[in-house]
Design a protein around this motif. Structure first.
Motif, PDB file in Angstrom:
ATOM      1  N   ALA A  91       0.851  -1.339  -0.057  1.00 30.09           N
ATOM      2  CA  ALA A  91      -0.050  -0.193  -0.155  1.00 30.09           C
ATOM      3  C   ALA A  91       1.077   1.447   0.210  1.00 30.09           C
ATOM      4  CB  ALA A  91      -0.968   0.094   1.198  1.00 30.09           C
ATOM      5  N   CYS A  92       2.084   1.014   0.564  1.00 33.90           N
ATOM      6  CA  CYS A  92       2.930   2.466   0.431  1.00 33.90           C
ATOM      7  C   CYS A  92       4.488   1.837   0.804  1.00 33.90           C
ATOM      8  CB  CYS A  92       2.565   3.268   1.573  1.00 33.90           C
ATOM      9  SG  CYS A  92       2.821   2.659   3.368  1.00 33.90           S
ATOM     10  N   ALA A  93       5.232   2.758   0.698  1.00 32.87           N
ATOM     11  CA  ALA A  93       6.643   2.250   0.676  1.00 32.87           C
ATOM     12  C   ALA A  93       7.553   3.411   1.446  1.00 32.87           C
ATOM     13  CB  ALA A  93       7.270   1.907  -0.692  1.00 32.87           C
ATOM     14  N   PHE A  94       8.590   3.070   1.902  1.00 29.73           N
ATOM     15  CA  PHE A  94       9.786   4.040   2.423  1.00 29.73           C
ATOM     16  C   PHE A  94      11.002   3.395   2.034  1.00 29.73           C
ATOM     17  CE2 PHE A  94       6.019   3.901   5.171  1.00 29.73           C
ATOM     18  CZ  PHE A  94       5.706   5.350   5.116  1.00 29.73           C
ATOM     19  N   VAL A  95      11.670   4.274   1.585  1.00 30.88           N
ATOM     20  CA  VAL A  95      13.229   4.148   1.091  1.00 30.88           C
ATOM     21  C   VAL A  95      14.041   4.691   1.829  1.00 30.88           C
ATOM     22  CG1 VAL A  95      14.827   4.127  -0.845  1.00 30.88           C
ATOM     23  CG2 VAL A  95      12.465   3.830  -1.366  1.00 30.88           C
ATOM     24  N   LEU A  96      15.221   3.826   2.387  1.00 28.94           N
ATOM     25  CA  LEU A  96      16.065   4.384   3.308  1.00 28.94           C
ATOM     26  C   LEU A  96      17.575   5.046   3.048  1.00 28.94           C
ATOM     27  CD1 LEU A  96      15.719   1.268   5.989  1.00 28.94           C
ATOM     28  CD2 LEU A  96      14.401   3.389   5.869  1.00 28.94           C
ATOM     29  N   GLU A  97      17.257   5.697   1.735  1.00 27.85           N
ATOM     30  CA  GLU A  97      18.393   6.693   1.457  1.00 27.85           C
ATOM     31  C   GLU A  97      18.613   7.594   2.372  1.00 27.85           C
ATOM     32  OE1 GLU A  97      20.576   6.102  -0.818  1.00 27.85           O
ATOM     33  OE2 GLU A  97      19.553   4.820  -2.302  1.00 27.85           O
ATOM     34  N   ALA A  98      19.711   8.536   2.436  1.00 21.98           N
ATOM     35  CA  ALA A  98      20.088   9.520   3.418  1.00 21.98           C
ATOM     36  C   ALA A  98      18.923  10.587   3.403  1.00 21.98           C
ATOM     37  CB  ALA A  98      21.369  10.017   3.354  1.00 21.98           C
ATOM     38  N   GLY A  99      18.547  11.126   4.431  1.00 21.26           N
ATOM     39  CA  GLY A  99      18.018  12.375   4.498  1.00 21.26           C
ATOM     40  C   GLY A  99      18.884  13.526   4.190  1.00 21.26           C
ATOM     41  N   GLY A 100      18.113  14.733   4.065  1.00 21.50           N
ATOM     42  CA  GLY A 100      18.870  16.116   4.005  1.00 21.50           C
ATOM     43  C   GLY A 100      19.501  16.536   5.128  1.00 21.50           C
ATOM     44  N   LEU A 101      20.440  17.596   5.065  1.00 26.51           N
ATOM     45  CA  LEU A 101      20.901  18.246   6.040  1.00 26.51           C
ATOM     46  C   LEU A 101      20.025  19.252   6.749  1.00 26.51           C
ATOM     47  CD1 LEU A 101      24.524  19.035   4.739  1.00 26.51           C
ATOM     48  CD2 LEU A 101      23.953  17.324   6.533  1.00 26.51           C
ATOM     49  N   ASP A 102      18.834  19.667   6.076  1.00 27.89           N
ATOM     50  CA  ASP A 102      18.052  20.260   6.769  1.00 27.89           C
ATOM     51  C   ASP A 102      16.657  19.450   7.080  1.00 27.89           C
ATOM     52  OD1 ASP A 102      19.658  22.832   6.774  1.00 27.89           O
ATOM     53  OD2 ASP A 102      19.060  23.016   4.754  1.00 27.89           O
TER      54      ASP A 102
ATOM     55  N   ASP B  42      11.046   8.577   0.177  1.00 26.60           N
ATOM     56  CA  ASP B  42      12.560   8.444   0.356  1.00 26.60           C
ATOM     57  C   ASP B  42      13.383   9.363   1.096  1.00 26.60           C
ATOM     58  OD1 ASP B  42      14.983   7.175  -0.261  1.00 26.60           O
ATOM     59  OD2 ASP B  42      14.947   7.706  -2.707  1.00 26.60           O
ATOM     60  N   GLY B  43      14.585   8.996   1.251  1.00 28.54           N
ATOM     61  CA  GLY B  43      15.335   9.862   2.328  1.00 28.54           C
ATOM     62  C   GLY B  43      14.794   9.356   3.666  1.00 28.54           C
ATOM     63  N   MET B  44      14.515   8.598   4.215  1.00 31.83           N
ATOM     64  CA  MET B  44      14.132   8.226   5.699  1.00 31.83           C
ATOM     65  C   MET B  44      15.372   7.991   6.340  1.00 31.83           C
ATOM     66  SD  MET B  44      10.893   8.906   5.791  1.00 31.83           S
ATOM     67  CE  MET B  44      10.136   7.854   7.113  1.00 31.83           C
ATOM     68  N   GLY B  45      16.434   7.722   5.930  1.00 28.72           N
ATOM     69  CA  GLY B  45      17.758   7.286   6.507  1.00 28.72           C
ATOM     70  C   GLY B  45      18.152   8.409   7.254  1.00 28.72           C
ATOM     71  N   PRO B  46      19.232   8.245   8.072  1.00 25.98           N
ATOM     72  CA  PRO B  46      19.858   9.226   8.835  1.00 25.98           C
ATOM     73  C   PRO B  46      20.524  10.156   8.013  1.00 25.98           C
ATOM     74  CG  PRO B  46      21.406   7.315   8.328  1.00 25.98           C
ATOM     75  CD  PRO B  46      20.020   7.076   7.930  1.00 25.98           C
ATOM     76  N   VAL B  47      20.887  11.447   8.555  1.00 26.59           N
ATOM     77  CA  VAL B  47      21.381  12.907   7.908  1.00 26.59           C
ATOM     78  C   VAL B  47      22.643  12.664   7.789  1.00 26.59           C
ATOM     79  CG1 VAL B  47      21.506  15.061   7.960  1.00 26.59           C
ATOM     80  CG2 VAL B  47      19.196  13.913   8.655  1.00 26.59           C
ATOM     81  N   GLY B  48      23.267  13.209   6.711  1.00 23.81           N
ATOM     82  CA  GLY B  48      24.797  13.284   6.355  1.00 23.81           C
ATOM     83  C   GLY B  48      25.020  13.916   5.125  1.00 23.81           C
ATOM     84  N   GLY B  49      26.304  13.636   4.651  1.00 27.45           N
ATOM     85  CA  GLY B  49      26.610  14.499   3.223  1.00 27.45           C
ATOM     86  C   GLY B  49      27.739  13.949   2.884  1.00 27.45           C
ATOM     87  N   ARG B  50      28.375  14.394   1.508  1.00 28.17           N
ATOM     88  CA  ARG B  50      29.475  13.978   0.773  1.00 28.17           C
ATOM     89  C   ARG B  50      29.473  12.416   0.401  1.00 28.17           C
ATOM     90  NH1 ARG B  50      33.525  17.807   4.660  1.00 28.17           N
ATOM     91  NH2 ARG B  50      32.435  19.738   4.347  1.00 28.17           N
ATOM     92  N   ASP B  51      28.221  11.851   0.022  1.00 24.95           N
ATOM     93  CA  ASP B  51      28.473  10.538  -0.215  1.00 24.95           C
ATOM     94  C   ASP B  51      28.995  10.373  -1.401  1.00 24.95           C
ATOM     95  OD1 ASP B  51      25.958  11.911  -0.380  1.00 24.95           O
ATOM     96  OD2 ASP B  51      25.186  10.259  -1.576  1.00 24.95           O
ATOM     97  N   HIS B  52      29.433   9.034  -1.760  1.00 29.02           N
ATOM     98  CA  HIS B  52      30.204   9.044  -2.984  1.00 29.02           C
ATOM     99  C   HIS B  52      31.559   9.632  -3.004  1.00 29.02           C
ATOM    100  CE1 HIS B  52      26.706   7.496  -5.988  1.00 29.02           C
ATOM    101  NE2 HIS B  52      26.482   7.050  -4.417  1.00 29.02           N
TER     102      HIS B  52
END
Length: 376
Positions: A158-169, A337-347
């Motif tokens: 019925a719905c979905a959540f993807v655990l990529e990183a959340g934004g810094l704000d 999406d972006g339901m994961g923890p917050v961070g930056g400079r990935d890759h």
């Protein structure tokens, strides 16, 4: 979640210290075993989907009895962009940040999903929540082997959540652009540079014309982006290049924009400027856009209200990068999406996660899963 904070960071460190570049099957499979072990005792059914060339996928299901209610899909990937021979291998922390390959893209997100399920298990809710957690091994290279699996599971949810990183704000992704990845091959005619005239059939010269035409497709107002990312060709400075190859990347907002881009690309590749040369365009991979629709907005509003009660600030975001959320969106179900923890400079070798966001986003996900399943 603060009670389990040491265990969360211990699991994060264990996974980050295992190289799981997309082409490192041994490493990806090792991460999968760590995840399966971490979920032991939760009463979950863990199925391993065997792959020969790439890492195995995992499908984790709750023990909720079959009902007419469609379930919830969680999605996360175990692979990273860092190859087996990378020098970026260490995990470290300071007072506010954790660093390491894949710490937010997306092993931190996997920790969020794992401990949200462990929390729901601890309070006896997993038996009441129909949920499937797909952990794939090839997201960073286009999810070619797992795309059908993800779509099949999405069709039953019925719905979905993807655990990529959340934004810094505090951003949560409510929309994503689509993408096309392509290869352009130019063939010319070899010759000695000393005897070449103005009519030389140089593949590199034609590739230069093609590059200019492709880069001219950039149109920020329409949300088009075009990039010639790599170019190779020729065998030496004193030889007219017989061959040249480029790898291309394109982003767009709407499915029809993707069709238009593809048509324009094929027209460019057939309109060669240098006599005696030919160009061939091959579409390597692509993902359709994840549109910001009413259903996504309603799901986001529901999550935002839960976050507000927890004292967590969220913001919606349209993200230009693609993920498995693009595939899930094609099933016609709301997906965030972006339901994961917050961070930056990935890759990059500077990839980091804000440590406070790991237990925070885990708590949020656990509460959201309970809420969408109708549990207190």
């Amino acid at each position: 979640m603060t009670t389990h904070r040491p265990q969360m960071f211990a699991l994060l460190k264990e996974m980050v210290c295992i190289n799981s570049g997309s082409h490192n099957k041994i490493g990806v499979d090792a991460v999968g075993r760590v995840i399966a072990d971490a979920l032991t005792g939760c009463g979950l059914a863990v199925t391993v989907i065997e792959e020969k060339a790439f890492g195995n996928h995992l499908v984790v299901r709750t023990p909720c009895p079959s009902t007419d209610t469609r379930g919830v899909l969680l999605a996360g990937h175990m692979d990273t962009v860092f190859p087996a021979d990378t020098d970026f291998t260490d995990y470290r922390e300071d007072d506010t940040r954790a660093y390491g390959p894949g710490v937010i893209d997306m092993k931190g997100g996997l920790v969020v999903g794992i401990f949200a399920l462990k929390a729901l298990s601890a309070v006896g809710l997993l038996h009441h929540i129909p949920l499937v957690f797909v952990l794939n091994s090839d997201e960073e290279i286009g999810s070619k082997r797992s795309q059908a699996l993800i779509r099949r599971e999405a069709d039953n949810c019925a719905c979905a959540f993807v655990l990529e990183a959340g934004g810094l704000d505090g951003e949560v992704v409510t929309a994503r652009k689509g993408n096309l990845s392509a290869r352009l091959t130019v063939k010319g005619r070899a010759g000695h540079a000393a005897f070449a005239g103005t009519d030389k059939a140089s593949a590199i010269l034609e590739m230069a014309h093609q590059t200019l035409a492709i880069e001219a497709l950039n149109d920020p107002d329409r949300g088009f982006s075009a990039n010639v990312g790599t170019v190779t060709g020729g065998i030496g400075p004193n030889t007219v290049a017989e061959h040249a190859e480029a790898r291309l990347d394109f982003r767009f907002r709407r499915p029809e924009d993707g069709d238009e881009l593809e048509n324009r690309l094929f027209r460019i590749s057939t309109d060669t400027r240098v006599a005696g040369t030919t160009a061939t365009l091959d579409i390597i991979s692509g993902r359709p856009p994840m549109p910001a629709g009413d259903t996504n907005q309603r799901l986001y509003t529901r999550v935002e209200k839960i976050a507000g009660r927890l004292g967590i600030a969220l913001r919606p975001e349209c993200r230009p990068g693609v993920s498995d959320a693009n595939t899930i969106a094609q099933a016609g179900i709301p997906v965030l999406d972006g339901m994961g923890p917050v961070g930056g400079r990935d890759h990059s070798p500077d990839e980091y996660m804000l440590k406070s966001s790991l237990p925070q986003r885990t708590l949020l996900l656990a509460c959201v899963l309970a809420d969408v399943a109708g549990q207190p």
